[in-house]
Scaffold this active site. Sequence first.
Site, PDB file in Angstrom:
ATOM      1  N   LYS B 183      22.208 -45.392  60.657  1.00 18.47           N
ATOM      2  CA  LYS B 183      22.487 -44.180  60.046  1.00 18.47           C
ATOM      3  C   LYS B 183      22.236 -42.937  60.722  1.00 18.47           C
ATOM      4  CE  LYS B 183      21.556 -41.192  57.023  1.00 18.47           C
ATOM      5  NZ  LYS B 183      22.058 -40.046  57.449  1.00 18.47           N
ATOM      6  N   GLU B 257       8.455 -42.683  63.608  1.00 18.48           N
ATOM      7  CA  GLU B 257       8.230 -41.464  64.547  1.00 18.48           C
ATOM      8  C   GLU B 257       8.438 -40.019  64.157  1.00 18.48           C
ATOM      9  OE1 GLU B 257       8.391 -38.999  66.721  1.00 18.48           O
ATOM     10  OE2 GLU B 257      10.277 -39.711  67.991  1.00 18.48           O
ATOM     11  N   CYS B 291      10.306 -33.493  68.480  1.00 22.64           N
ATOM     12  CA  CYS B 291       9.190 -33.680  67.622  1.00 22.64           C
ATOM     13  C   CYS B 291       7.732 -33.830  68.638  1.00 22.64           C
ATOM     14  CB  CYS B 291       9.420 -35.062  66.845  1.00 22.64           C
ATOM     15  SG  CYS B 291       9.939 -36.356  68.248  1.00 22.64           S
ATOM     16  N   GLU B 388       5.037 -27.818  61.737  1.00 20.40           N
ATOM     17  CA  GLU B 388       6.115 -27.736  62.401  1.00 20.40           C
ATOM     18  C   GLU B 388       7.264 -27.088  62.155  1.00 20.40           C
ATOM     19  OE1 GLU B 388       8.069 -31.815  62.371  1.00 20.40           O
ATOM     20  OE2 GLU B 388       7.911 -31.851  64.811  1.00 20.40           O
TER      21      GLU B 388
END
Lengths: 342, 507, 287
Positions: B183, B257, B291, B388
Amino acid sequence: MTSSPLATYQPDQRAASLIGGEATDANLRRYLHGIPGIDAVGLEARAADLGTRSIKTSSKRWAIDTIIGLIDLTTLEGADTPGKVRSLVAKALVPDPGDPGCPRVAAVCVYGDMVGTAVTALGSAHAAGGTEGAGVQRVHVAAVATAFPSGRASLAIKLADVRDSVAAGADEIDMVIDRGAFLAGRFGQVYDEIVAVKDACRRADGSVAHLKVILETGELNTYDNVRRASWLAILAGGDFIKTSTGKVAPAATLPVTLSMLEVVRDWHRLTGVRIGVKPAGGIRTSKDAIKYLVTVAETVGEEWLVPHLFRFGASSLLNDVLLQRQKMTTGHYSGPDYVTID
Amino acid sequence: MKFLDYAPAPESQALLGLKTDYGLFINGDFTAGRGTPFQTINPATEQQIAMIATANEADVDAAVSAARHAYDGVWSRLSGSDRGKYLFRIARLVQERARELAVAETLDNGKPIKETRDVDIPLVAAWFFYYAGWADKLDHAGVGPNPASLGVAAQVIPWNFPLMMLAWKIAPALAAGNTVVLKPAETTSLTALLFSEILQQADLPAGVVNIITGDGSTGQTLVNHPGVNKVAFTGSTSVGRAIARSVAGTDKKLSLELGGKGANIVFDDAPIDQAVEGIVRGIFFNQGHVCCAGSRLLVQESIHDDVIDRLKRRMQTLRLGDPLDKNTDIGAINSAEQLVRIRELSELGQQEGAERWSADCVIPENGFWFAPTIFTNVSTSHRIARDEIFGPVLSVLTFRTPAEAIAKANNTPYGLSAGIWSDKGSRILAFADKLRAGVIWANTFNQFDPSSPFGGYKESGYGREGGRHGLAAYLKPAVRTGSRSAAAVVQQSPATKKSASAKKAAK
Amino acid sequence: MNRLAIPKTYKLYIGGKFPRSESGRVYEVLSHKGEFLANAAKGSRKDARDAVVAARSALGGWAGATAYNRGQVLYRIAELLEGRRAQFIDEIMSSEGVNAAVASAQVDEAIDRWVWYAGWADKYVQVAGNANPVSGPFFNLSVPEPTGVVAIIAPQGTESLLGLVSAIAPALVAGNTVVVVANETAPLSAISLGEVLATSDVPGGVVNIVTGSPAEIAPWLASHADVNALDLVGAGDLDWVELQISAADTLKRVLPPETGTDAAAPALSRILAFTELKTVWHTKAIL
């Protein structure tokens, strides 16, 4: 930046103040080795990235004409004759006989014994002493000197070589540094020679021929050496730093030129003084030359894209640029028979 | 004119043949979704590109059973070399259609064409090439002889590198012999659907790869589906945490991840111009939607002002604008939602007392944009030093000694990436040892390669993608110890009988 | 002639010391026949907390020791265990109700397991690491490193010493430090092993042993933010799915329960389960 007191200093004062003493091997070594190093991978990646800029339409048109105006049209052969030099001068003045709107090149670059021929051939279009009026770019004569290309001669011979060329009317002297001395760590000797050559560039009337200092980056081999030699040449009073003689491979590369532009940028940040850069040898296509323009503009700023701060040392580049120019003017591709061979 | 105002150099969209509506790719064919379709937009213009189907529970179920059927009937029976040949075909087709994929990715994601053209799509092809060659060499994957595939892999990927993340997931899964239901992220489904067409051109057996689109709930349904054996997720730590909870107690093998807050450490002996480039690449590459971004700059105090001055000059040359222009360095923020988050955290940074500076950029009228921004005077306790941001926003901190640099770099629940810039080899290697992060870049940043394992420590997730280890994430040992009650995190099991084994292994 | 024996007080092993439970609680350890053997400390959540602190502070030194050194230290444990075979055989016979031959086989196996894992300390990196041929001018190396602080629920079955050793030895190989909740009903050999560890060269805090109720302590370890990994090998009878869910809050690495005689069988995979693969890139250039 221009408020820096260093801007008002003479080169020797400036060097003494920066390196903190006399230009001895030890002082210069301490100074040059204190300059941050270069990671070759990162430098080359940055150069490659700058090389991907896509210069189109109006930007390309401007770039093409700018490149022509920045070229030191060069002949440096043992077989050079007055005829060859006159032909070169004719091409420098009228690069494209089919298009009077085509700009002139910045200079012709010849051996010292050909300076007189070049000056005569340029006539009223010669930079120094020429009579052509405003709005027309007069063409300089640049002479290679100091036992070009190897530089392997006594200082007296090198200085005589310079004085001869200046006396013959050279506007610019392209000297070579003593790479042997540099690689052996005799930085003081390299420095002193540049100072002496600069002094030899002085004319009777007190004016001074512009001094381009050829580092011969192909022989210096590493980017750290190129960076240190660039600082050394500028400290000693060079007006321009130039990559190569064209007689040693590799000659100019984009990463080497980028590393030199970074020195020039840092020198300007430090002192407020603008130094010129001349990549020479190996730049043959307008596509390559445009990459250099991009690199100059994005590293030191586009105000550097003028003949007294940036030059291309080249011979075959001009014709490729002219072909591109014709394509942009006419809308169709041109061919080698539609540009003159020199 | 100013030369630096480079004339527009837009990449042509003429080679795109997009449809107005896209269905789900299940069992080798496009089929209408049973959920409510949604539009995918170009974040640079806010214009609709196409309508995308939503997979509801029944669709997810259909996709998983197609994958199961393909696994049992075809893929698990195929030889490794034949699986590899399909992957090689896919790699070649990606290369052939690279420009088209790059343009589509830039349209749908907002990232600059020079990145999709020079980074994303070439890496997609490279990833398939790399794992194609593994398919018939699984004995050497580090899982022992004759390792077994896991079955059906459920893969959920983010929007920051849409097709690249797809390749990172699908290539090793197929090489290892699994089938896939993937997906893509809600805002970036387009290239996954073009990739489905490539699978048709490659004549990949129906059901081996199924692409289902939709929002987070579709992804949730997929990872929770009892018919999947492997879950691989790349995305936020909060969603990763939820997935880790939901697969607890099941047999599903899990790779995560997740987020990061990478430290980029610059010493006073660094190659300074390359370090500045590395800082730029670390945080402004892909608008900082990375990331493993180097979002915390740790610079030695003695060179702080010089580095910041150089960085600001360099940032002034970054070109923000039309992502399809070949000279654009900074494209659009992927979504309105992400832009809100970046703005909120940046405003918070100012409120917390950090000093904000942004490059001068003309912000286009439509679309989602955020100028490259740095914060100086940031403290370790500031939110912008801990959270983040996932945008082009750099937090600058200083350090005085190597020990302080390590302590600050590791002072985060994340552990995905770090950078170090120095001319001193011994220091670099010692830092590489001490930094608690899965990827360390020394005198470089944001490099990726299919042969190089990538993944995090701590809350940046677990499992690796890339390299031999990325392959092992989709394999299990041939002989499982019968007593293991759940999906064991087993990479190599030389022994089943304890007595004999220790002696045998000790030989 | 009969000498009146001096029974041992069994305490916890935390940070290289043998404290009583801060809670002051003990519980009776019985033989397989139901006879009183000893009062073991009934560790509390605070003892577990202290153990985690000890494990965290020992981590830098243990993980930073050379692989050769870690291998020698682990081998040293085998040497000392060998010297105290008789004590362990006695404890196993009384608490597990097995005969001398079975007990000594268990002790032998435990010793051999230390030896086997000791040998891995300077090899697992070579086997599990990689030089990666990336397509660019970069040196690129992947190496496994210890995950950090590992909390272990020791096997709760019959082989109390072997189960414990099988669970903690692989975690130690890479340089992790350990907090282990011992076999609840047969904790004596765990504390005796602590004595072996304390007199071998294992730095204090590298292994921390808590006796008591796994059901009571495990949730605190599973949710502890400063624990990096959770080995549920002996948690099969607990509500281990909840523990795994709780561990997900800080994305701990989790190994599921194992049962039967193969539980925690020696394997490289048990070492690697508590490692993180780190990939280092460095530019390469001669210019």
